[in-house]
Enzyme design. Structure first.
Site, PDB file in Angstrom:
ATOM      1  N   GLU A 128      -6.500  -0.166   5.219  1.00  0.00           N
ATOM      2  CA  GLU A 128      -6.828  -1.200   4.233  1.00  0.00           C
ATOM      3  C   GLU A 128      -8.339  -1.369   4.049  1.00  0.00           C
ATOM      4  O   GLU A 128      -8.893  -2.448   4.206  1.00  0.00           O
ATOM      5  CB  GLU A 128      -6.173  -2.527   4.641  1.00  0.00           C
ATOM      6  CG  GLU A 128      -4.660  -2.432   4.568  1.00  0.00           C
ATOM      7  CD  GLU A 128      -3.947  -3.699   4.996  1.00  0.00           C
ATOM      8  OE1 GLU A 128      -2.984  -4.097   4.320  1.00  0.00           O
ATOM      9  OE2 GLU A 128      -4.352  -4.302   6.012  1.00  0.00           O
ATOM     10  N   GLU A 161       3.527   0.897   6.620  1.00  0.00           N
ATOM     11  CA  GLU A 161       3.955  -0.443   7.039  1.00  0.00           C
ATOM     12  C   GLU A 161       5.118  -0.846   6.145  1.00  0.00           C
ATOM     13  O   GLU A 161       5.043  -0.725   4.922  1.00  0.00           O
ATOM     14  CB  GLU A 161       2.830  -1.471   6.938  1.00  0.00           C
ATOM     15  CG  GLU A 161       1.674  -1.223   7.888  1.00  0.00           C
ATOM     16  CD  GLU A 161       0.550  -2.256   7.743  1.00  0.00           C
ATOM     17  OE1 GLU A 161       0.808  -3.349   7.191  1.00  0.00           O
ATOM     18  OE2 GLU A 161      -0.578  -1.961   8.171  1.00  0.00           O
TER      19      GLU A 161
END
Length: 1017
Positions: A461, A528
């Site tokens: 991220e 994820e």
């Protein structure tokens, strides 16, 4: 190494300075003076631990620190002690802070990269020691395995070095600085540095020396770096071994090395030797036909390296474990040893509820065994390199690893969910390239010899740009044997080449299918998915079902493994598991740290039941007379497993049997079940449980551990319908109450209260503490809150608190029955009605039938149930239902029909924030009893079972508590019987709804029925 340098405070904020005098990264191999020691794997005699008690001083601002504490004449004897490894904030200094995506100084300081916030806590450490005898006269080095986030080192008042990167080792040479007698080691640790802009992971913000610290020395001839490549030919059967060695010192022209490859039994397989040139040596050997390494069978060879001096004498011995395996992309599929792989994974933070990211060997052993026992075959090191021991365990136990470099800059490009990368780092900023690349190099060079690592990850991220693209290309060039992962390109497709696979976070099943149906160029994983926050993991099956539907779907990694909650005491001295904000930390993201399938105190959550079942490599499809065994292993047959099967009638075991069930990998077989003649002749509900059990113990489980499970349920109807109990009921209708009684029981139905208000059996004790009332609200789960259920459906909360009883009707058509029916209306909508009919039979049983009449234009119902209270003395339960762990309509694949017992206080799950929990679906029978075995029994038709929850607390008490210690003292057992409760969901916890088929539309009419009766043990 530069000596005589002065440390500069300016380095902390200089993106170009992240290492001063730090040694280059190298492999994490261990070395010894004898091969016997090396092969035994004993603790290294050439290391000396400095873990333990250090002297310590804390300052919340840099300008207030003891600036000259490192001077040999500075008296630190009055300082308090601190334990290393350990976090500063968990030892009485400062305070831990939990934030997810924002930087921890957001709203407190308006700095932008690479500037630092003005508040920068400092920890000053001092350790005195005498050099061990075996290090005197030899080079001396120090290794810091993990320090957060930047630190300076002095020895005996002289500056040694500086380093950033919290999660890879930093090593320095101490030789010019050590002396005879007592030495003073001083370390100054800063919580904030330029590296902090790259360490914005979703975790608690700590600082300090949190991994091991040790001195080490080296032999005269020392291999500083080892690279072992155990490769396979195109047949995936013949192995070749390449070993690259690099000496610490190049001035040994006559040095040589001998490499011997041994199998797991210690038998020689191949040997080769050669001389170093300019300090380097590459040796190649053919290993012939080899055993392959995989998570299914993690076969490890030993590469025994003898380093010899000019006289041919052994100077150093190294044993490096190696696994022959080949990971590659074939026809757009990720393949291990030629077979398409599916990752059944989980993201794992290093965490311990008492020591934070200081995890012990015992923690890791528990974790690796838990993964294996629950069919989890892969782990992503979210979001930083872990301790070396973790990779060694993954090699040995068999777990695939995505090794993720220490990079996350989430707060620089995503704000409250919106992508806004105007000041993103590292992006395309060339000044950030060296500090980011250094982190990649440090990870790869340390971890490169671990066969469990299949994929390098460029961090997490951090958006996308040239800097991370360059990192991905470095990984490919430095190590062609692995693939490269990075999810952030999803937000900027200009840098799509950064990742070798399509990786997404929290993509919903329909979105994944849309990608896979579009003839994609890359295989797909969810790095994820299934945000396991609180009561979650509903709908996991929708993802695992894609495994067989789309070859390019190659699995995912659940977020995440363990709750990040810290032990704290409340104002009354009671320990509890605390989350963000509980330490008065602001800003914070509160309980968003509680996403584990394991509780913070290392107990499995009920969610694990579903994960274990849906992650099974071997599927059992059970029929009445046979079991289909589908072996989805890539390599291993079921030879080491035994098929055990049991036949139950109404929850009672009738027969148990076993059978061999050998099915080769990637094949299916049918196993006939042998039951005695007439075993299922009697009427009743039958259930066949089939399990595959380990025949022998392993590293991670004892013999008898269940690897796979399946069941089949069927009903044998009675030839004659059972008759009704004989006897009479007496009805007394008063002005306010209706009394119904018979032999051994008495009930009161109130016209005024609008419900059953009294139920007594032979002992005369009152069973109804609060009367049954319609319930439409459940205590919101974390996922409910993320979906804003309180706003969307809060009217059902009000409807559960108040209703109007508009009709009470008594019917007595026969001497042996009487029915009292209530009808309720609700302010939520004039058309919504609920009727509850209580039919009393002569034997004292009470049939309860509840009907809901819906209406258009209303939000979905969280639940349709009846809830009532009985005295807390009735605190034991026995179930014949789907279990044994908590389950919901979208999380019941892993549940099995059977009988199990629990105390009522054990039924709710200890999620960080109190919420709906403890439900069981498919309830046929439930007894709730006191210590004497007396109490209440609930029965439902197996063809129309109900859902039930027993709890010491009401939904409203749970709803209004932020911590378990806020709940009231226990006075009741709350019984909730539902015709249907909505699923718990889990696609994410910030807006994803429960899937449609697991919702309860308000316009759908519903009815459910159950019977209450006296229970005696």
């Amino acid at each position: 190494m530069k000596t005589g340098m002065k440390a500069s405070y300016e380095w902390l904020g200089d993106v170009g300075v992240f290492r001063v005098n730090r040694l280059d990264a190298h492999s994490d191999h261990r070395y010894y003076r004898t091969m016997e020691e090396a092969e035994a794997g004993e603790p290294m005699a050439l290391r000396h631990e400095l873990n333990g008690s250090w002297k310590f001083s804390y300052s919340d601002r840099a300008e207030a620190r003891e600036a000259l504490f490192y001077d040999v004449n500075y008296d630190h004897s009055g300082w308090p002690d601190i334990v290393v490894p350990g976090h500063i904030q968990l030892q009485g200094f400062g305070s831990p802070q939990y934030v997810n995506t924002m930087y921890p100084w957001d709203g407190l300081d308006g700095v932008r990269p690479p500037e630092l916030p003005k508040v920068n806590p400092v920890g000053s450490y001092v350790k005195t020691f005498e050099l061990p005898a075996n290090m005197k006269g030899h080079p001396v080095y120090i290794s810091f395995q993990g320090v957060e986030s930047a630190f300076y080192v002095w020895m005996n008042g002289e500056f040694v070095g500086y380093a950033e990167d919290s999660f890879t080792p930093s090593e320095f040479e101490l030789t010019p600085h050590v002396r005879e007698g007592e030495n003073k080691l001083a370390v100054e640790v800063y919580q904030r540095s330029t590296g902090s802009w790259l360490e914005d992971q979703d975790f608690w913000r700590f600082s300090g020396i949190f991994r091991d610290v040790y001195l080490y020395t080296i032999p005269e001839l020392h291999v500083q770096d080892v690279r072992v490549r155990a490769e396979l030919d195109d047949s995936y059967s013949q192995g070749s071994l390449t070993v690259d060695l690099r000496l610490m010192d190049k001035v040994h022209p006559a040095a040589q090395a001998r490499v011997e490859l041994k199998d797991a039994a210690g038998q020689p397989v191949a040997a080769v030797s050669g001389h170093f040139e300019n300090g380097s040596l590459t040796l190649n050997a053919s290993a012939g036909e080899v055993q392959l390494w995989s998570a299914e069978k993690p076969y490890l060879y030993r590469v025994c390296i003898s380093v010899l001096n000019a006289e041919g004498e052994l100077a150093e011995a190294i044993v490096q474990k190696a696994g022959f395996r080949r990971f590659e992309t074939i026809d757009r599929l990720m393949c291990l040893n030629g077979k398409r792989i599916v990752f059944k994974g989980v993201n794992r933070h290093e965490f311990n509820c008492r020591s934070g990211r200081v995890v012990t060997k015992e923690d890791m052993l528990w974790d690796i065994a838990t993964l294996k026992r629950n069919n989890i075959n892969a782990v992503r090191t979210s979001h930083y390199p872990n301790q070396t021991l973790w990779y060694e365990l993954c090699d040995e136990y068999g777990v695939y690893v995505i090794d993720e470099m220490n990079l996350e800059s989430h707060g620089s490009w995503q704000k409250m969910g919106a992508v806004e990368p105007s000041w993103n780092v590292p992006g395309d900023k060339p000044e950030w390239q060296p500090i980011v690349m250094d982190r990649a190099v440090s990870m790869l060079e340390r971890d490169k010899n671990h066969p469990s690592i299949l994929i390098w990850s460029c961090g997490n991220e951090s958006y996308a740009g040239e800097v991370i693209l360059n990192v991905s290309n470095y990984f490919r060039e430095a190590d062609p044997s692995r693939l490269v992962h990075y999810e952030g390109v999803f937000h900027n497709r200009a840098f799509d080449d950064t990742s070798d696979m399509e990786s997404r976070m929290y993509a919903r099943p329909a979105d994944i299918e849309a990608y896979l149906q579009g003839d994609p160029a890359k295989p797909y994983i969810s790095c994820e998915y299934m945000h396991a926050m609180g009561n979650s993991v509903g709908g996991l099956h929708k993802y695992t079902e894609l495994e067989s539907k789309y070859p390019m779907y190659q699995g995912g990694f659940i977020w995440d493994y363990i709750d990040q909650a810290l032990v704290k005491k409340n104002r009354y001295g009671e320990e509890y598991l605390a989350y963000g904000g509980d330490f008065d930390d602001r800003p914070t993201d509160y309980s968003f740290c509680g996403n584990g399938i394991v509780f913070a105190d290392r107990k499995e959550t009920p969610k694990m039941q579903e994960v274990k079942f849906l992650y099974q490599n071997v599927k059992l499809v059970v029929a009445r007379d046979a079991v289909a065994v589908r072996n989805e292993n890539l390599f291993e047959s079921t030879e080491g497993l035994s098929l055990q099967y049991r036949l139950y009638r109404d929850g009672t075991e009738v027969f148990a049997g076993s059978s061999n069930a050998v099915v080769t990998a990637q094949q299916s077989g049918m196993i006939t079940l042998e039951f005695p003649e007439g075993a299922d002749a009697a009427p009743g509900e039958y259930c066949i449980h089939a399990s595959l059990l380990l025949t022998e113990g392993s590293l991670w489980a004892e013999a008898g551990h269940e690897v796979a499970f399946g069941q089949h349920v069927y009903v044998v109807e009675p030839s004659v319908v059972a008759g009704q109990a004989s006897g009479e009921v007496t009805v007394i209708e008063g002005d306010v109450n209706i009394g119904v009684s018979g032999e051994g029981f008495a009930m009161i139905f109130s016209k005024q209260a609008g419900s059953l208000v009294s139920l007594r059996y032979g002992d005369g004790r009152e069973l109804i503490s609060a009367p049954p009332m319609p319930l439409f609200w459940r205590a919101t789960t974390d996922n409910d809150k993320g979906y804003n259920q309180g706003f969307q459906a809060g009217a059902w909360y009000a409807a559960s608190l108040a209703r109007r009883c508009v009709k009470v009707e008594l019917t007595k058509d026969a001497a042996d029955t009487a029915t009292v029916a209530y009808e309720y209306t609700f302010s939520i909508h004039p058309e919504v009605k609920v009727s509850v009919a209580y039919t009393v039979f002569a034997d004292g049983s009470l049939r309860v039938r509840s009907q809901y009449i819906g209406a258009e234009g209303l939000p979905n119902l969280p639940i349709f149930a009846l809830s009532f209270k009985i005295p807390a003395d009735y605190n034991r339960s026995e179930w014949y239902a789907m279990g044994p762990e908590e389950n919901y309509i979208d999380r019941a694949f892993g549940a099995r029909l059977g009988v199990f017992e629990r105390r009522v206080d054990e039924l709710p799950s200890s999620y960080l924030v109190p919420q709906e929990s403890g439900n069981r679906t498919g309830v046929r029978r439930l007894s709730i009893t006191d210590a004497t075995g007396a109490g209440l029994k609930l029965n439902a038709d197996p063809k129309a079972p109900v859902e039930c929850t027993l709890s010491p607390y009401t939904a409203f008490e749970l709803e209004n508590a932020a911590h378990a210690w806020e709940l009231p003292d226990v006075h009741y057992t709350v019984v909730t019987v539902a015709g249907r409760q909505m699923g718990v969901g889990g696609d994410d916890s910030w807006g994803a709804p429960v899937h449609d088929e697991y919702l309860i539309p308000a316009n759908r009419d519903m009815v459910f029925e159950f019977t209450l009766s006296k229970y005696n043990a």
